[in-house]
Design a protein around this motif. Structure first.
Motif, short mmCIF file in Angstrom:
data_model
loop_
_atom_site.label_atom_id
_atom_site.label_comp_id
_atom_site.label_asym_id
_atom_site.label_seq_id
_atom_site.Cartn_x
_atom_site.Cartn_y
_atom_site.Cartn_z
N SER A 74 0.84 -1.19 0.00
CA SER A 74 0.00 0.00 0.00
C SER A 74 0.88 1.25 0.00
N LEU A 75 0.40 2.29 -0.66
CA LEU A 75 1.06 3.59 -0.69
C LEU A 75 0.27 4.56 0.19
N THR A 76 0.85 5.70 0.46
CA THR A 76 0.16 6.66 1.34
C THR A 76 -0.95 7.42 0.62
N ALA A 77 -0.90 7.47 -0.70
CA ALA A 77 -1.89 8.24 -1.46
C ALA A 77 -3.26 7.56 -1.42
N THR A 78 -4.29 8.36 -1.43
CA THR A 78 -5.67 7.86 -1.41
C THR A 78 -6.07 7.37 -2.80
N ARG A 79 -6.74 6.23 -2.81
CA ARG A 79 -7.25 5.70 -4.08
C ARG A 79 -8.51 6.46 -4.48
N ARG A 80 -8.61 6.76 -5.77
CA ARG A 80 -9.81 7.38 -6.33
C ARG A 80 -10.57 6.37 -7.17
N TYR A 81 -11.87 6.45 -7.12
CA TYR A 81 -12.75 5.56 -7.87
C TYR A 81 -13.55 6.35 -8.88
N LEU A 82 -13.84 5.72 -10.00
CA LEU A 82 -14.70 6.31 -11.02
C LEU A 82 -16.11 5.75 -10.80
N LYS A 83 -17.01 6.60 -10.33
CA LYS A 83 -18.36 6.17 -10.00
C LYS A 83 -19.31 6.46 -11.16
N VAL A 84 -20.00 5.44 -11.62
CA VAL A 84 -21.00 5.61 -12.67
C VAL A 84 -22.22 6.31 -12.06
N VAL A 85 -22.60 7.45 -12.62
CA VAL A 85 -23.71 8.25 -12.10
C VAL A 85 -24.98 8.04 -12.92
N LYS A 86 -24.80 7.94 -14.24
CA LYS A 86 -25.94 7.74 -15.14
C LYS A 86 -25.72 6.48 -15.98
#
Length: 314
Positions: A126-138
């Motif tokens: 694991s790295l210290t950076a936060t993971r970002r997610y791509l959330k489907v909205v539509k």
């Protein structure tokens, strides 16, 4: 449970083998990479002596016929990336530099399992950076004749629901669904191999495809059944491999997805098309971090054919 931190490999690991389409020997090294690097391919041994760095992103895809290709064939490309990409996405690895000295990822045994085994040799950190997610909205959907692929909102996880329907009793109609996790990927998906029909072999060879295909790396389907002496690894190995391909192709979104993917008679072309549809409007998606209410803008997404010949049309 969704991972809150980005990950990479603990150390570098090497693999080598032939490309399923080119038939040429290739060597590949998976290197650890820093946070926010993403997955990128360093293509070496290009005629003219210039190496090329290619981000594994939907924006760099240049072909989806029988396999997924990133980069430009004239200045440097890498083909058949989907099994490696599936292993990285399936095990939850965010940052890797893939150094490769040929134009095609080695097919190995036709599944993602050898990549999983190589990664297990060195481990994941694991790295210290936060993971970002791509959330489907539509919801977004693409259709090609009777086939379709769609992405639907799902705040909890990345779910896949894949169905195939081949007019042969050897395959027939198969459906497989799962919520993607490392445990599920290892147990239910990673070992599913690419497949092809013996009746198509000469046509593929004449078109320059499947030159490295063999019973060692492909499930071969004859008129009356499976040619491979060992048979199938799963009773429904065909649909599981299509699901594996979808995981690899959809990882070209550039970050893990939160959404539900559904397809019927899909393949690389439709997987890529549904990503294009998702990114066609900023209103279709959001970028989120686990444990926060933060949503990011589109600009933060970037920099940062056997499955190979598994038929797309059926």
């Amino acid at each position: 449970m969704r991972q809150s931190q980005q990950t990479t490999l603990r150390a570098a690991v090497s693999l080598s083998g032939v490309g399923v389409h080119s038939g040429n020997e290739v060597r590949m090294i998976l290197h650890p990479a820093e946070a926010d690097h993403g997955i990128a391919f360093l293509r070496t041994q290009i005629p003219g002596g210039h190496d090329r760095l290619i981000d594994a992103r939907h924006l760099t895809v240049t072909a989806t016929e029988l396999c997924t290709v990133i980069g430009d064939r004239e200045t440097g490309a890498v083909a058949t990336i989907e099994h490696l990409m599936a292993a990285l996405a399936g095990l939850g690895i965010d940052n890797v530099l893939v150094e490769i000295d040929g134009p095609e990822v080695p097919i190995l045994d036709g599944s993602a399992e050898p990549f999983v085994q190589a990664i297990d040799q060195v481990g994941i950190v694991s790295l210290t950076a936060t993971r970002r997610y791509l959330k489907v909205v539509k919801p977004v959907r693409v259709n090609q004749g009777k086939a379709f692929a769609e992405l639907l909102p799902n705040d909890r996880t990345f779910r896949l629901d894949v169905e195939i329907d081949f007019p042969t009793p050897v395959i027939g109609r198969q459906r497989k669904s799962c919520d993607l996790s490392a445990a599920v990927f290892r147990r239910e998906i990673s070992r599913a191999r690419t497949f092809g029909f013996m009746r198509d072999v000469e046509k593929l060879w004449s078109a320059g495809f499947a030159l490295g295909a063999s019973l060692e790396n492909t499930v071969a389907i004859g008129e009356d059944g499976i040619i491979n002496p060992e048979g199938l690894r799963y009773a429904d190995e065909f649909v599981r491999h299509k699901l594996l391909d979808a995981i690899g192709d959809l990882s070209l979104a550039g970050m893990p997805l939160l959404g539900t993917y559904r397809s019927y008679c899909g393949g690389h072309r439709l997987n890529f098309a549904v990503l294009e549809a998702l990114f066609s409007s900023r209103s279709n998606f959001a970028i989120v971090e686990v444990g926060t209410r933060r949503e990011a803008g589109y600009a933060e997404i970037g920099r940062v054919a056997m499955a190979a010949f598994a038929p797309d049309v059926h």
